[in-house]
Motif scaffolding. Sequence first.
Motif, PDB file in Angstrom:
ATOM      1  N   LYS A   1     -14.773 -21.273 -12.836  1.00 43.53           N
ATOM      2  CA  LYS A   1     -13.689 -22.179 -13.232  1.00 43.53           C
ATOM      3  C   LYS A   1     -12.464 -21.965 -12.341  1.00 43.53           C
ATOM      4  O   LYS A   1     -11.820 -22.914 -11.914  1.00 43.53           O
ATOM      5  CB  LYS A   1     -13.327 -21.984 -14.706  1.00 43.53           C
ATOM      6  N   ASP A   2     -12.147 -20.702 -12.051  1.00 39.41           N
ATOM      7  CA  ASP A   2     -11.020 -20.395 -11.159  1.00 39.41           C
ATOM      8  C   ASP A   2     -11.260 -20.948  -9.756  1.00 39.41           C
ATOM      9  O   ASP A   2     -10.357 -21.501  -9.129  1.00 39.41           O
ATOM     10  CB  ASP A   2     -10.783 -18.887 -11.082  1.00 39.41           C
ATOM     11  N   ILE A   3     -12.483 -20.791  -9.273  1.00 42.33           N
ATOM     12  CA  ILE A   3     -12.834 -21.310  -7.938  1.00 42.33           C
ATOM     13  C   ILE A   3     -12.694 -22.827  -7.923  1.00 42.33           C
ATOM     14  O   ILE A   3     -12.125 -23.400  -6.994  1.00 42.33           O
ATOM     15  CB  ILE A   3     -14.258 -20.877  -7.547  1.00 42.33           C
ATOM     16  N   TYR A   4     -13.200 -23.480  -8.975  1.00 44.08           N
ATOM     17  CA  TYR A   4     -13.113 -24.935  -9.062  1.00 44.08           C
ATOM     18  C   TYR A   4     -11.657 -25.402  -9.068  1.00 44.08           C
ATOM     19  O   TYR A   4     -11.302 -26.365  -8.383  1.00 44.08           O
ATOM     20  CB  TYR A   4     -13.854 -25.422 -10.310  1.00 44.08           C
ATOM     21  N   GLU A   5     -10.795 -24.714  -9.798  1.00 43.26           N
ATOM     22  CA  GLU A   5      -9.373 -25.066  -9.822  1.00 43.26           C
ATOM     23  C   GLU A   5      -8.746 -24.911  -8.435  1.00 43.26           C
ATOM     24  O   GLU A   5      -7.943 -25.738  -8.006  1.00 43.26           O
ATOM     25  CB  GLU A   5      -8.617 -24.212 -10.846  1.00 43.26           C
ATOM     26  N   ALA A   6      -9.118 -23.848  -7.728  1.00 46.93           N
ATOM     27  CA  ALA A   6      -8.596 -23.638  -6.377  1.00 46.93           C
ATOM     28  C   ALA A   6      -9.012 -24.781  -5.460  1.00 46.93           C
ATOM     29  O   ALA A   6      -8.215 -25.287  -4.668  1.00 46.93           O
ATOM     30  CB  ALA A   6      -9.084 -22.304  -5.817  1.00 46.93           C
ATOM     31  N   ILE A   7     -10.258 -25.218  -5.582  1.00 40.41           N
ATOM     32  CA  ILE A   7     -10.751 -26.324  -4.756  1.00 40.41           C
ATOM     33  C   ILE A   7     -10.009 -27.605  -5.085  1.00 40.41           C
ATOM     34  O   ILE A   7      -9.588 -28.345  -4.195  1.00 40.41           O
ATOM     35  CB  ILE A   7     -12.268 -26.498  -4.951  1.00 40.41           C
ATOM     36  N   LYS A   8      -9.825 -27.882  -6.379  1.00 40.54           N
ATOM     37  CA  LYS A   8      -9.098 -29.086  -6.784  1.00 40.54           C
ATOM     38  C   LYS A   8      -7.669 -29.080  -6.247  1.00 40.54           C
ATOM     39  O   LYS A   8      -7.100 -30.125  -5.990  1.00 40.54           O
ATOM     40  CB  LYS A   8      -9.074 -29.219  -8.312  1.00 40.54           C
ATOM     41  N   ASN A   9      -7.101 -27.889  -6.076  1.00 38.84           N
ATOM     42  CA  ASN A   9      -5.730 -27.772  -5.582  1.00 38.84           C
ATOM     43  C   ASN A   9      -5.651 -27.702  -4.064  1.00 38.84           C
ATOM     44  O   ASN A   9      -4.607 -27.385  -3.511  1.00 38.84           O
ATOM     45  CB  ASN A   9      -5.049 -26.566  -6.217  1.00 38.84           C
ATOM     46  N   GLY A  10      -6.783 -27.960  -3.372  1.00 40.36           N
ATOM     47  CA  GLY A  10      -6.752 -28.082  -1.919  1.00 40.36           C
ATOM     48  C   GLY A  10      -7.174 -26.864  -1.129  1.00 40.36           C
ATOM     49  O   GLY A  10      -7.026 -26.849   0.091  1.00 40.36           O
ATOM     50  N   ALA A  11      -7.710 -25.841  -1.780  1.00 37.27           N
ATOM     51  CA  ALA A  11      -8.141 -24.650  -1.043  1.00 37.27           C
ATOM     52  C   ALA A  11      -9.266 -24.996  -0.078  1.00 37.27           C
ATOM     53  O   ALA A  11     -10.105 -25.847  -0.365  1.00 37.27           O
ATOM     54  CB  ALA A  11      -8.613 -23.576  -2.021  1.00 37.27           C
ATOM     55  N   GLU A  12      -9.264 -24.353   1.079  1.00 38.47           N
ATOM     56  CA  GLU A  12     -10.305 -24.549   2.081  1.00 38.47           C
ATOM     57  C   GLU A  12     -10.709 -23.209   2.658  1.00 38.47           C
ATOM     58  O   GLU A  12     -10.011 -22.214   2.507  1.00 38.47           O
ATOM     59  CB  GLU A  12      -9.791 -25.441   3.218  1.00 38.47           C
TER      60      GLU A  12
END
Length: 126
Positions: free
Chosen positions: A96-107
């Motif tokens: 869930k934390d990883i998914y939130e990071a991705i949604k916030n633009g993490a690359e």
Amino acid sequence: MKNDFREEKMQILKMVEEGKITIEEGVNLLNALETETTQSTNKSNAKWLKIKVHDPDEDSDVNITLPISFVNLGMKLAYKFSPELKETGLDESDFKDIYEAIKNGAEGKLVDIKGEDGEVVEIIIE
């Protein structure tokens, strides 16, 4: 691309100013132009989720590549069907934390775990 958008926007405003089209028509054209620009920008920024798991003891590799739009589903499937991934210590709250990071633009590489016995887990956004 931005210059083309500005030029088209200015052309529409000039047509309204000159009375060639109504204000309502101008607004409709500007909205259509904005929608078209947003859609083409989203297509060019397509991203991929890559999950890689390697277990040298069992000589097994798991490589999953999914469009970013399938991130949540892909992570759940990877966790459910990959015993190697479960053994790394990642749990559903981590995903869930990883998914939130991705949604916030993490690359880039979001997870890089190397176990004591040579197991490797990587989650990468490209």
